[in-house]
Design a protein around this motif. Structure first.
Motif, mmCIF file in Angstrom:
data_model
loop_
_atom_site.group_PDB
_atom_site.id
_atom_site.type_symbol
_atom_site.label_atom_id
_atom_site.label_comp_id
_atom_site.label_asym_id
_atom_site.label_seq_id
_atom_site.Cartn_x
_atom_site.Cartn_y
_atom_site.Cartn_z
ATOM 1 N N GLN A 33 54.263 15.635 -4.450
ATOM 2 C CA GLN A 33 53.384 15.032 -5.192
ATOM 3 C C GLN A 33 52.846 14.027 -4.360
ATOM 4 O OE1 GLN A 33 54.409 12.857 -8.920
ATOM 5 N NE2 GLN A 33 53.525 14.456 -9.909
ATOM 6 N N SER A 71 53.396 18.402 -13.409
ATOM 7 C CA SER A 71 53.024 19.714 -12.743
ATOM 8 C C SER A 71 52.385 20.933 -13.687
ATOM 9 C CB SER A 71 54.078 19.959 -11.744
ATOM 10 O OG SER A 71 55.095 20.585 -12.513
ATOM 11 N N GLY A 72 52.829 20.755 -14.891
ATOM 12 C CA GLY A 72 52.602 22.078 -15.653
ATOM 13 C C GLY A 72 53.386 23.300 -15.340
ATOM 14 N N GLY A 106 54.679 29.258 -14.254
ATOM 15 C CA GLY A 106 53.320 28.641 -14.250
ATOM 16 C C GLY A 106 52.815 28.458 -12.837
ATOM 17 N N GLU A 107 51.673 27.712 -12.936
ATOM 18 C CA GLU A 107 50.998 27.269 -11.521
ATOM 19 C C GLU A 107 50.936 25.842 -11.578
ATOM 20 O OE1 GLU A 107 50.122 29.328 -8.887
ATOM 21 O OE2 GLU A 107 51.060 30.876 -9.946
ATOM 22 N N PRO A 108 51.174 25.178 -10.359
ATOM 23 C CA PRO A 108 51.048 23.714 -10.264
ATOM 24 C C PRO A 108 49.872 23.231 -10.635
ATOM 25 C CG PRO A 108 52.083 24.601 -8.331
ATOM 26 C CD PRO A 108 51.450 25.624 -9.068
ATOM 27 N N ARG A 109 49.858 22.221 -11.365
ATOM 28 C CA ARG A 109 48.283 21.512 -11.727
ATOM 29 C C ARG A 109 48.579 20.195 -11.332
ATOM 30 N NH1 ARG A 109 50.021 18.946 -15.581
ATOM 31 N NH2 ARG A 109 50.842 19.429 -17.510
ATOM 32 N N PRO A 110 47.533 19.286 -10.966
ATOM 33 C CA PRO A 110 47.657 17.917 -10.782
ATOM 34 C C PRO A 110 47.737 17.086 -12.231
ATOM 35 C CG PRO A 110 45.290 18.455 -10.402
ATOM 36 C CD PRO A 110 46.180 19.880 -10.588
ATOM 37 N N SER A 111 48.162 15.864 -11.958
ATOM 38 C CA SER A 111 48.186 15.083 -13.201
ATOM 39 C C SER A 111 47.949 13.881 -12.869
ATOM 40 C CB SER A 111 49.819 14.951 -13.716
ATOM 41 O OG SER A 111 50.611 14.409 -12.701
ATOM 42 N N GLU A 115 48.283 14.456 -7.020
ATOM 43 C CA GLU A 115 48.082 15.850 -6.443
ATOM 44 C C GLU A 115 49.273 16.490 -6.122
ATOM 45 O OE1 GLU A 115 44.815 17.277 -6.771
ATOM 46 O OE2 GLU A 115 44.371 15.513 -7.703
ATOM 47 N N GLU A 117 51.220 19.783 -3.690
ATOM 48 C CA GLU A 117 50.767 20.378 -2.438
ATOM 49 C C GLU A 117 52.198 20.817 -2.093
ATOM 50 O OE1 GLU A 117 49.291 19.698 2.132
ATOM 51 O OE2 GLU A 117 48.627 18.266 0.652
#
Length: 171
Positions: A33, A71-72, A106-111, A115, A117
């Protein structure tokens, strides 16, 4: 707090702020992150996912909550890898619980924390990472024992890290 609780913290005792740090590994990559430039500590640096343990939480619940918020993701094999004590002030430090896993839902998502990676572990030196991340990843990847670390800083601000190990106990 209730008067029925026999637990107390004596004045003058060294105390800790408890935190979790989760390093998710997949093949030869780690999910990192990147903190925003406005963050108070480690701005613009790559770190694992984690944060403070909140009142009423145990370590694993806190790590799962932080992972979801930042991160979701959910991790079905999240487990404790080590515990690090970090000297901060003469009377207070950080107690960091390091967890890892690889089975993600799930799929990583920013918060707002940053971000995300997937970075090849061997390429981490090319990135601005928090100073202990490469060391912790090596401990996780190359050891099936729980590690116990201690961090302090020398007179020029350089991290001094020591580690010991304990074999997992059979159930």
């Amino acid at each position: 707090m209730t008067d029925l609780n026999p637990q107390i913290i004596l004045p003058g005792r060294y105390s800790f702020v408890a935190r979790t740090l989760t390093l998710l590994l997949r093949e030869e990559k780690v999910l990192m992150q990147k903190a925003p430039l406005t963050k108070k500590i480690w701005a613009g640096h790559y770190n694992g996912i984690g944060g403070h343990i909140e009142n009423g939480e145990d370590v694993l619940s806190s790590a799962r909550r932080e992972l979801w918020e930042e991160s979701g993701l959910e991790c079905t094999d999240l487990h404790l890898c080590g515990v690090v004590t970090i000297e901060v002030q003469p009377s207070q430090g950080i107690l960091m619980f390091v967890l890892s896993g690889s089975h993600l839902v799930g799929e990583p998502r920013p918060s707002e924390e940053g971000e995300l990676e997937w970075i090849v572990v061997d390429e981490l030196p090319q990135y601005p990472v928090v100073e202990d991340i490469p060391m912790l990843i090596e401990k996780i990847k190359n050891n099936d024992q729980i590690f116990f670390g201690h961090y302090s800083y020398d007179s020029v601000g350089k991290l001094v890290a020591t580690f010991s190990y304990s074999a997992p106990q059979p159930l």
